[in-house]
Design a protein around this motif. Structure first.
Motif, PDB file in Angstrom:
ATOM      1  N   VAL A 206      -6.102 -42.753 -42.449  1.00 60.38           N
ATOM      2  CA  VAL A 206      -6.479 -42.630 -43.961  1.00 60.38           C
ATOM      3  C   VAL A 206      -7.028 -43.769 -44.330  1.00 60.38           C
ATOM      4  N   ASN A 207      -8.400 -44.010 -44.691  1.00 61.72           N
ATOM      5  CA  ASN A 207      -9.055 -45.284 -45.159  1.00 61.72           C
ATOM      6  C   ASN A 207      -9.253 -45.135 -46.574  1.00 61.72           C
ATOM      7  N   PHE A 208      -8.821 -46.345 -47.258  1.00 55.28           N
ATOM      8  CA  PHE A 208      -8.752 -46.503 -48.822  1.00 55.28           C
ATOM      9  C   PHE A 208     -10.264 -47.431 -48.887  1.00 55.28           C
ATOM     10  N   TYR A 209     -10.921 -47.048 -49.829  1.00 50.75           N
ATOM     11  CA  TYR A 209     -11.906 -48.151 -49.955  1.00 50.75           C
ATOM     12  C   TYR A 209     -12.093 -48.280 -51.323  1.00 50.75           C
ATOM     13  N   GLU A 210     -12.048 -49.583 -52.067  1.00 54.79           N
ATOM     14  CA  GLU A 210     -12.305 -50.004 -53.270  1.00 54.79           C
ATOM     15  C   GLU A 210     -13.728 -50.098 -53.498  1.00 54.79           C
ATOM     16  N   ALA A 211     -14.208 -50.520 -54.536  1.00 51.08           N
ATOM     17  CA  ALA A 211     -15.619 -50.411 -55.035  1.00 51.08           C
ATOM     18  C   ALA A 211     -16.409 -51.476 -54.162  1.00 51.08           C
ATOM     19  N   THR A 212     -15.982 -52.222 -53.562  1.00 52.80           N
ATOM     20  CA  THR A 212     -16.851 -53.253 -52.696  1.00 52.80           C
ATOM     21  C   THR A 212     -16.522 -53.333 -51.333  1.00 52.80           C
ATOM     22  N   ALA A 213     -15.736 -52.155 -50.990  1.00 54.62           N
ATOM     23  CA  ALA A 213     -15.403 -52.263 -49.643  1.00 54.62           C
ATOM     24  C   ALA A 213     -16.459 -51.703 -48.854  1.00 54.62           C
ATOM     25  N   LYS A 214     -16.547 -52.043 -47.362  1.00 53.42           N
ATOM     26  CA  LYS A 214     -17.669 -51.219 -46.518  1.00 53.42           C
ATOM     27  C   LYS A 214     -17.033 -51.313 -44.999  1.00 53.42           C
ATOM     28  N   MET A 215     -17.656 -50.498 -44.337  1.00 55.22           N
ATOM     29  CA  MET A 215     -17.318 -50.613 -42.946  1.00 55.22           C
ATOM     30  C   MET A 215     -18.585 -50.930 -42.150  1.00 55.22           C
TER      31      MET A 215
END
Ligand code: MD3
Ligand code: FE
Length: 212
Positions: free
Chosen positions: A108-117
């Motif tokens: 389960v990955n949680f991304y906030e507005a500025t997150a990336k991978m």
């Protein structure tokens, strides 16, 4: 369009309707209450990733500076077993994975507005015959998918809340990443952000059959 995708990739836009997305979100919230999100760190450098994560299921993917990428049965901070994979996700796997065994891990990955991978391959699993099944919830993202070499040409795709993406066959080891989140593109999460669930097999079926 699905037909333009390379062999082994299938995109199911809007696979989950709003009610199904909300039901799944309730499952995820219950799991996060039992297993707090942790910040994964890159091997060797210890650089924190911009996503927060937990796992569901018998095995979970974790990474830290000292021990690097691995699967383990327990939460790295609480030491407790991961919460189980909810039945509605096991059912979803049954509908799209075309694989003879249930998933062992749900990252389960949680991304906030500025997150990336960044662009990477998923190769910490032993079983590459099984597909990876991805479910997107909340804000849309710009997903990038390439080939088997890092330098192969890539294409970009927008993944929306409720979309399911299946990565199998010749695409199981394709490079991929998340370039950006589109804040405000979904009303599912009150505080915005994106959740991605990836269902995976980790161990080899052959080993399971002969384990004593
Ligand atoms: C293509 N997650 O957790 S899911 C990951 O949206 C990861 O959070 C991204 O990459 C996310 O490892 C992408 C879609 C996905 C998952 C696994 C793949 C694409 C893939 C494995 C092989 C090729
Ligand atoms: Fe990945």
């Amino acid at each position: 369009m699905q037909n333009d995708l390379p062999p082994g990739m299938r995109h199911y836009p809007g696979f989950l309707d709003d009610a199904a997305q909300r039901a799944l979100l309730d499952d995820i919230r219950a799991a996060v209450a039992a297993a707090p999100l942790f910040v994964p760190a890159m091997p060797r450098t210890g650089k924190p990733m911009s996503v927060r994560m937990i796992n569901l299921g018998a095995l979970g993917w974790v990474t830290d500076k000292e021990r690097g990428y691995r699967y383990q049965p327990t939460h790295p901070e609480t030491g407790r077993p991961w919460p189980p994979i909810p039945p509605r996700l096991l059912d979803l796997w049954g509908e799209v994975a075309a694989y003879a065994a249930p998933p062992e891990a749900c990252l389960v990955n949680f991304y906030e507005a500025t997150a990336k991978m960044g662009l990477h391959q998923d190769r910490d699993e032993r079983d590459f015959e099984a597909p990876v099944v991805s479910v997107s919830l909340g804000d849309a993202c710009l997903f990038r998918i390439g080939g088997l070499k890092r330098t192969d040409p890539t294409r970009s795709l927008r993944l929306e809340s409720g979309d399911v993406f299946v990565l199998g066959g010749a695409s199981r080891l394709a490079f991929h990443g998340v370039d950006r989140i589109y804040p405000g593109s979904s009303m599912l999460l009150r505080n915005g952000g994106r959740i991605n669930l990836t269902l995976r097999r980790v161990s080899l079926l052959a080993d399971e059959a002969t384990a004593s």
